[in-house]
Design an enzyme around this catalytic site. Structure first.
Site, PDB file in Angstrom:
ATOM      1  CG  ASP A 164      -5.357  -5.620  -0.744  1.00 11.70           C
ATOM      2  OD1 ASP A 164      -5.295  -6.529   0.107  1.00 11.70           O
ATOM      3  OD2 ASP A 164      -5.524  -4.435  -0.437  1.00 11.70           O
ATOM      4  CG  HIS A 171      -1.924  -1.121   1.201  1.00  4.94           C
ATOM      5  ND1 HIS A 171      -2.730  -1.466   0.132  1.00  4.94           N
ATOM      6  CD2 HIS A 171      -2.164  -2.049   2.168  1.00  4.94           C
ATOM      7  CE1 HIS A 171      -3.432  -2.541   0.435  1.00  4.94           C
ATOM      8  NE2 HIS A 171      -3.105  -2.915   1.655  1.00  4.94           N
TER       9      HIS A 171
END
Length: 412
Positions: free
Chosen positions: A300, A249
């Site tokens: 993800d 991220h």
């Protein structure tokens, strides 16, 4: 046994070349020759297999469900926990196998699974302490995808607070007991909030090592309150940054954070479709690249499983954030998607072929720009892993049926 393919067009040595003859022996490319003849012909554009560098396979059960109401990352997390609390080794394995088959069909030949569903829902161990992990490894083997299983340490609900609710099934109690159960091999720290600072030394020298980093401003603020530093500087001070570490991220970073990650050559996995689905924000991917980080992509949350969309979003999100175009070249993005892999002698024979004549790709040049700025997962016609075909056009109906059945079993 040697296998020979003739690739109509292929990305070789930084350019698209015609009629590329490849020979494969033992799952490795032993000959790559543009302008060749013979072998089984692959029509379309062939590229190195894409890498999904950050996956939570069980999140596939959330697609189309968590978008029905407004909310935040934190309200989404409660819905995710509800799914996490239901899974067994059997239902998790079936769901992961179907999710990995979808990942393969999208053009990925490898996946890094960030795995923290270790125990029973009440936190007690299964008779086989690795039952959930074994289910994922079996699922990947059956789907035909290369798996990096990142056994994840998660022992706190936040900066030393005890785990609660479904988090009990994530926790081994502390990092020492996690290490005893997990054994050697690839590993992950869930986040700096989920592993107390005094336990981070357990992970020094361990590689590959992955960690969620600065996904939310609230995580940064809590880390500064607890330790007086950002999550990135905390990892730096604990000796956990470097080429063997991938942070995931990295959305909300300070200038100092970017410099620390770049100077240490830490890898950064960006997950654009999840970031936008959860309203997390747009991370400084280009700045990190220019600072010295290798950038990778991941699915993800499986809100979207499409590496071409992830790559395209790296450029498109930069455009939205800056009001300017042209931050990434198509060649750079292909290198990101393949995590540096190439169609070259000595490389694994992991290949993905795109249809260059579909309604999306026709007339776009049948080159690297077609792959990054026109194609979608629907244009993948063939995927080869280790020289073996693991997906061909026409398999989609079976994958859809398998997902439907697995999701029904997982959700009850």
């Amino acid at each position: 046994m040697t296998t020979v393919y003739l690739l109509e067009r292929a990305w070789v040595d930084g350019a698209v070349r015609d009629d590329v003859l490849v020979e494969i022996d033992g799952g490795v490319l032993t000959r790559v020759e543009p302008g060749g003849t013979g072998g089984t012909r692959f029509a379309g554009l062939t590229l190195p297999g894409m890498v999904d560098d950050h996956s939570h396979a069980f999140h596939r059960a959330l697609r189309g469900r968590t978008q029905r109401e407004r909310g935040t990352f934190w309200t989404w997390r409660e819905q995710m926990y509800a799914v996490a609390g239901r899974l067994t080794p059997e239902t998790y394995g079936a769901l992961a196998r179907a999710a990995y088959r979808e990942t393969v069909a999208s053009g990925c030949t490898a996946v890094s699974e960030f795995h923290y569903l270790h125990h029973r829902p009440d936190g007690s161990a299964y008779a086989d302490p690795l039952a959930m992990r074994d289910a994922l490894e079996q699922a990947a083997a059956e789907a035909g995808i290369r798996l990096t299983l990142l056994d994840t340490c998660y022992v706190s609900s936040g900066f030393g607070a005890p785990v609660e609710g479904v988090q009990r099934r994530f926790s081994d109690g502390d990092a020492t007991r996690w290490a005893e159960r997990a054994g050697p091999g690839p590993a992950a720290i869930h986040s700096v909030r989920a592993v107390p600072r005094e336990q981070l030394a357990t992970f020094r020298g361990r590689a590959p090592l992955h960690v969620h980093l600065s996904e939310q401003p609230a995580e940064n603020a809590a880390c500064v309150a607890a330790h007086g530093v950002t999550p990135t500087r905390l990892l730096h001070e604990e000796g956990l940054l470097g080429p063997g570490t991938t942070v995931v991220h990295a959305t909300h970073l300070t200038d100092d954070d970017v410099a620390l990650l770049g100077e240490s050559r830490t890898r950064v996995c960006i997950t654009p479709t999840t970031e936008r689905d959860l309203a997390d924000g747009i991370g400084p991917a280009r700045r990190l690249h220019e600072a010295g980080c290798r950038i990778t992509i991941g699915s993800d949350s499986h809100a979207v499983v499409d590496p071409w969309e992830e790559l395209r979003a790296l450029e498109m999100h930069e455009r939205l954030a800056t009001g300017e175009r042209g931050h990434w070249s198509a060649a750079e993005l292909l290198d990101v998607g393949a995590a540096g892999a190439r169609i070259a002698v000595g490389e694994p024979a992991d290949l993905v072929t795109l249809d260059t004549r579909s309604p999306r790709t026709a007339g776009t040049g049948a080159d690297e720009h077609t792959a990054v700025f026109a194609a979608t997962a629907a244009d993948v016609t063939r995927v080869v892993v280790g020289g073996e075909t693991v997906y061909e056009t026409g398999d989609d109906a079976g994958i859809g049926a398998e997902l439907e059945e697995a999701l029904c079993r997982a959700l009850g």
